[in-house]
Each structure stands twice: as C-alpha cells, then as structure tokens.
Write a protein that holds these residues in place. Sequence first.
Motif: not given
Length: 78
Positions: A69-76
């Motif tokens: 989830k954090r990876r996806r949020l960081a990628a926008g």
Amino acid sequence: MPIVTIQVTREGSGPGRDSVTAEEKAKLIAGVSQLLLDVLNKPLDATFVVIEEVELENWGWGGLPVPEKRRRLAAGGN
C-alpha cells in the motif's frame, strides 16, 4: 478490571527504528491508564495495558499488505 490492548507495527516511529522504545511504551501505558481513571473512574491498580508489536508484513490497509500500500501511495496510486 479493564484490559486494553494497543497494537503497533514493529517499525518504530522514526527512520531507522525497528521498535517502539521502552520509554514510549511506558508513556502509552500511563496515558491509557489515566484516561480510564478520568473517564470511567477505573483505578490505576486495576487497569491492565498490553502492547503488541506486530510485524509490518502482518498488517493490511486498503485491501493490501501495508508495505505494498505504501509503495503504491508513494508512486501516486491508491
């Protein structure tokens, strides 16, 4: 006799930290115990607080493991 369980990820609360410190745990225990005394009139000596540190990979958020989830949020993304 209230028993309160607090769950936190075992990632600490700052960069490079892998756990919540003993001082932070003591503050959580004191604060929760005082809250129960103030709100419910539960005596401090009858209140139990359990702090569970959970591996980050064992948490989910928005249908995904937290690291993903954090990876996806960081990628926008979501």
